[in-house]
Design a protein around this motif. Structure first.
Motif, mmCIF file in Angstrom:
data_model
loop_
_atom_site.group_PDB
_atom_site.id
_atom_site.type_symbol
_atom_site.label_atom_id
_atom_site.label_comp_id
_atom_site.label_asym_id
_atom_site.label_seq_id
_atom_site.Cartn_x
_atom_site.Cartn_y
_atom_site.Cartn_z
ATOM 1 N N CYS A 1 -4.271 0.098 4.186
ATOM 2 C CA CYS A 1 -2.754 -0.224 3.908
ATOM 3 C C CYS A 1 -2.060 0.622 5.016
ATOM 4 C CB CYS A 1 -2.391 0.561 2.568
ATOM 5 S SG CYS A 1 -0.789 -0.172 2.279
ATOM 6 N N ILE A 2 -1.315 -0.271 5.696
ATOM 7 C CA ILE A 2 -0.444 0.066 6.772
ATOM 8 C C ILE A 2 1.057 0.227 6.447
ATOM 9 C CG2 ILE A 2 0.323 -0.048 9.421
ATOM 10 C CD1 ILE A 2 -2.340 -1.507 9.825
ATOM 11 N N LYS B 1 -7.030 15.738 5.090
ATOM 12 C CA LYS B 1 -7.025 16.525 6.108
ATOM 13 C C LYS B 1 -7.860 15.882 7.298
ATOM 14 C CE LYS B 1 -7.230 21.136 7.791
ATOM 15 N NZ LYS B 1 -7.964 22.597 7.568
ATOM 16 N N ASP B 2 -9.092 15.612 6.969
ATOM 17 C CA ASP B 2 -9.802 15.127 8.061
ATOM 18 C C ASP B 2 -9.451 13.889 8.472
ATOM 19 O OD1 ASP B 2 -12.707 15.270 8.861
ATOM 20 O OD2 ASP B 2 -12.821 13.287 8.076
ATOM 21 N N PHE B 3 -8.666 13.058 7.568
ATOM 22 C CA PHE B 3 -8.272 11.583 8.281
ATOM 23 C C PHE B 3 -7.019 12.116 9.442
ATOM 24 C CE2 PHE B 3 -5.488 7.565 6.661
ATOM 25 C CZ PHE B 3 -5.695 7.043 8.030
ATOM 26 N N ALA B 4 -6.072 12.927 8.814
ATOM 27 C CA ALA B 4 -4.964 13.126 9.665
ATOM 28 C C ALA B 4 -5.570 13.961 11.078
ATOM 29 C CB ALA B 4 -4.164 14.138 8.943
ATOM 30 N N GLU C 1 -2.083 0.611 -3.951
ATOM 31 C CA GLU C 1 -2.861 0.766 -5.225
ATOM 32 C C GLU C 1 -3.306 -0.742 -5.634
ATOM 33 O OE1 GLU C 1 -3.023 3.993 -7.247
ATOM 34 O OE2 GLU C 1 -2.854 4.450 -5.158
ATOM 35 N N VAL C 2 -2.517 -1.570 -5.617
ATOM 36 C CA VAL C 2 -2.702 -2.981 -6.196
ATOM 37 C C VAL C 2 -4.059 -3.398 -5.364
ATOM 38 C CG1 VAL C 2 -1.852 -5.381 -6.167
ATOM 39 C CG2 VAL C 2 -0.561 -3.561 -7.115
ATOM 40 N N PHE C 3 -3.989 -3.263 -4.015
ATOM 41 C CA PHE C 3 -5.069 -3.715 -3.106
ATOM 42 C C PHE C 3 -6.272 -2.956 -2.963
ATOM 43 C CE2 PHE C 3 -1.456 -6.416 -1.905
ATOM 44 C CZ PHE C 3 -1.935 -7.624 -1.728
ATOM 45 N N LYS C 4 -6.317 -1.601 -3.864
ATOM 46 C CA LYS C 4 -7.197 -0.617 -3.962
ATOM 47 C C LYS C 4 -7.607 -0.316 -2.459
ATOM 48 C CE LYS C 4 -9.143 -1.744 -8.330
ATOM 49 N NZ LYS C 4 -8.253 -2.752 -8.872
ATOM 50 N N SER C 5 -6.611 0.054 -1.530
ATOM 51 C CA SER C 5 -6.861 0.518 -0.217
ATOM 52 C C SER C 5 -7.661 1.684 -0.199
ATOM 53 C CB SER C 5 -5.541 0.815 0.314
ATOM 54 O OG SER C 5 -4.585 -0.313 0.147
ATOM 55 N N ASP C 6 -8.711 1.893 0.971
ATOM 56 C CA ASP C 6 -9.559 2.757 0.982
ATOM 57 C C ASP C 6 -8.551 3.906 2.078
ATOM 58 O OD1 ASP C 6 -12.238 1.930 0.402
ATOM 59 O OD2 ASP C 6 -11.686 0.262 1.365
ATOM 60 N N LEU C 7 -7.798 3.446 2.817
ATOM 61 C CA LEU C 7 -7.123 4.298 3.729
ATOM 62 C C LEU C 7 -5.583 3.856 3.782
ATOM 63 C CD1 LEU C 7 -9.199 4.906 6.868
ATOM 64 C CD2 LEU C 7 -8.955 6.520 5.098
ATOM 65 N N PHE C 8 -4.773 4.961 3.801
ATOM 66 C CA PHE C 8 -3.253 4.536 3.620
ATOM 67 C C PHE C 8 -2.681 5.277 4.858
ATOM 68 C CE2 PHE C 8 1.029 5.504 2.748
ATOM 69 C CZ PHE C 8 1.583 4.388 2.185
ATOM 70 N N ASN D 1 -0.237 8.987 -3.852
ATOM 71 C CA ASN D 1 -1.397 8.019 -3.410
ATOM 72 C C ASN D 1 -2.640 8.295 -3.829
ATOM 73 O OD1 ASN D 1 -2.366 5.489 -2.085
ATOM 74 N ND2 ASN D 1 -0.657 5.946 -0.553
ATOM 75 N N SER D 2 -3.455 7.417 -4.514
ATOM 76 C CA SER D 2 -4.950 7.782 -4.851
ATOM 77 C C SER D 2 -5.793 7.492 -3.445
ATOM 78 C CB SER D 2 -5.386 6.958 -5.970
ATOM 79 O OG SER D 2 -5.180 5.461 -5.799
ATOM 80 N N ALA D 3 -5.415 6.510 -2.666
ATOM 81 C CA ALA D 3 -5.975 6.230 -1.404
ATOM 82 C C ALA D 3 -6.121 7.564 -0.316
ATOM 83 C CB ALA D 3 -5.519 4.973 -0.582
ATOM 84 N N ASN D 4 -7.116 7.729 0.361
ATOM 85 C CA ASN D 4 -7.113 8.671 1.228
ATOM 86 C C ASN D 4 -5.915 8.434 2.296
ATOM 87 O OD1 ASN D 4 -7.601 10.793 3.134
ATOM 88 N ND2 ASN D 4 -9.681 9.950 3.882
ATOM 89 N N SER D 5 -4.893 9.156 2.483
ATOM 90 C CA SER D 5 -3.542 8.832 3.211
ATOM 91 C C SER D 5 -3.119 9.965 4.062
ATOM 92 C CB SER D 5 -2.582 8.708 2.045
ATOM 93 O OG SER D 5 -2.645 9.826 1.340
#
Ligand SMILES: [Zn+2]
Length: 255
Positions: A67-68, A172-175, A136-143, A209-213
């Motif tokens: 999700c962008i 943190k890892d994603f960031a 959330e609706v699209f159940k994104s893995d990353l935001f 956000n529940s996705a990794n963001s």
């Protein structure tokens, strides 16, 4: 003669008896063979040693959804440079470029907005919740939320920083992946990854956000060098590509 007739009768009876016995033996052998085979089948079957033809469809490969979130939009312009460049336009342009690059990698992309109008009511608090709701609706893995900074008290302030969710190692890892990719472009200072000290200061798009963001600030529009870089189309391509690399590294970790 009588004797011969008796012998013939006896022989016939004997032959008949033998024939019957053979028939019975044959039937019994057949029966025992059948029982033996059936028993062997059940024993092997119970131990799972018999190959069954599996007609299940092959498992579907999990589709990754990113999700962008191009920050701001419409009435909410975000930061504004002295020359009039708007954060909402810069981040939208880079977001669309990023989405295109990810789609080429067969990653499903969801946007919180794809133009200057917001698909929800114009309230700042609702805006953040609506952005998360889409993810959330699209159940994104990353935001990934994309922004530009500004500091008019100190126009020398410049650089990239990426924010992650408080007490969240994945975020943190994603960031860190995003920050590393962008700082490798060497267009400005590397201000590192950051998180908020208190829950009350939480950046809503990350915290709720529940996705990794992660939320990235690409540079300061109040700084002339950052602004010059961020507004050039070819540089926006480079930034989009660096963001893509950071995201791909994350997906490789998830796999
Ligand atoms: Zn912003």
């Amino acid at each position: 003669m009588e004797n011969t007739g008796f012998n013939l009768e006896n022989k016939r009876k004997l032959l008949y008896k033998r024939k019957r016995r053979r028939k019975i033996i044959f039937r019994l052998t057949l029966l025992f063979t059948l029982i033996f085979c059936v028993s062997i089948y059940f024993i092997l079957n119970s131990k799972g040693l018999i190959n069954r033809k599996v007609t299940l469809s092959p498992p579907k490969e999990k589709e990754f959804i990113v999700c962008i979130d191009p920050g701001h939009g419409d009435f909410d312009i975000g930061s504004k440079s002295p020359s009039g460049s708007l954060e909402k336009d810069i981040v939208l342009s880079i977001s669309l470029k990023l989405g295109e690059l990810l789609e080429k990698e067969n990653i499903k992309v969801v946007y919180t907005r794809t133009n200057d109008s917001l698909p929800w009511l114009d309230d700042a608090n609702d805006s953040l919740k609506e952005r998360i709701k889409i993810s959330e609706v699209f159940k994104s893995d990353l935001f990934i939320s994309i922004h530009c900074n500004s500091n008019y008290d100190d126009t020398n302030a410049k650089g990239i920083e990426t924010w992650y969710k408080l007490n969240d190692e994945e975020s943190k890892d994603f960031a860190e992946d995003i920050q590393l990719s962008l700082s490798n472009l060497n267009y400005t200072d590397n201000r590192g990854v950051k998180t908020y000290a208190k829950k009350e200061d939480a950046l809503a798009v990350l915290e709720l956000n529940s996705a990794n963001s992660a939320l990235v600030e690409l540079g300061f529009l109040s700084n002339s060098l950052d602004e010059k870089y961020l507004t050039l189309d070819s540089n926006q391509d480079k930034i989009a590509n660096a963001l893509k690399e950071g995201i791909l590294r994350q997906l490789a970790v998830d796999n």
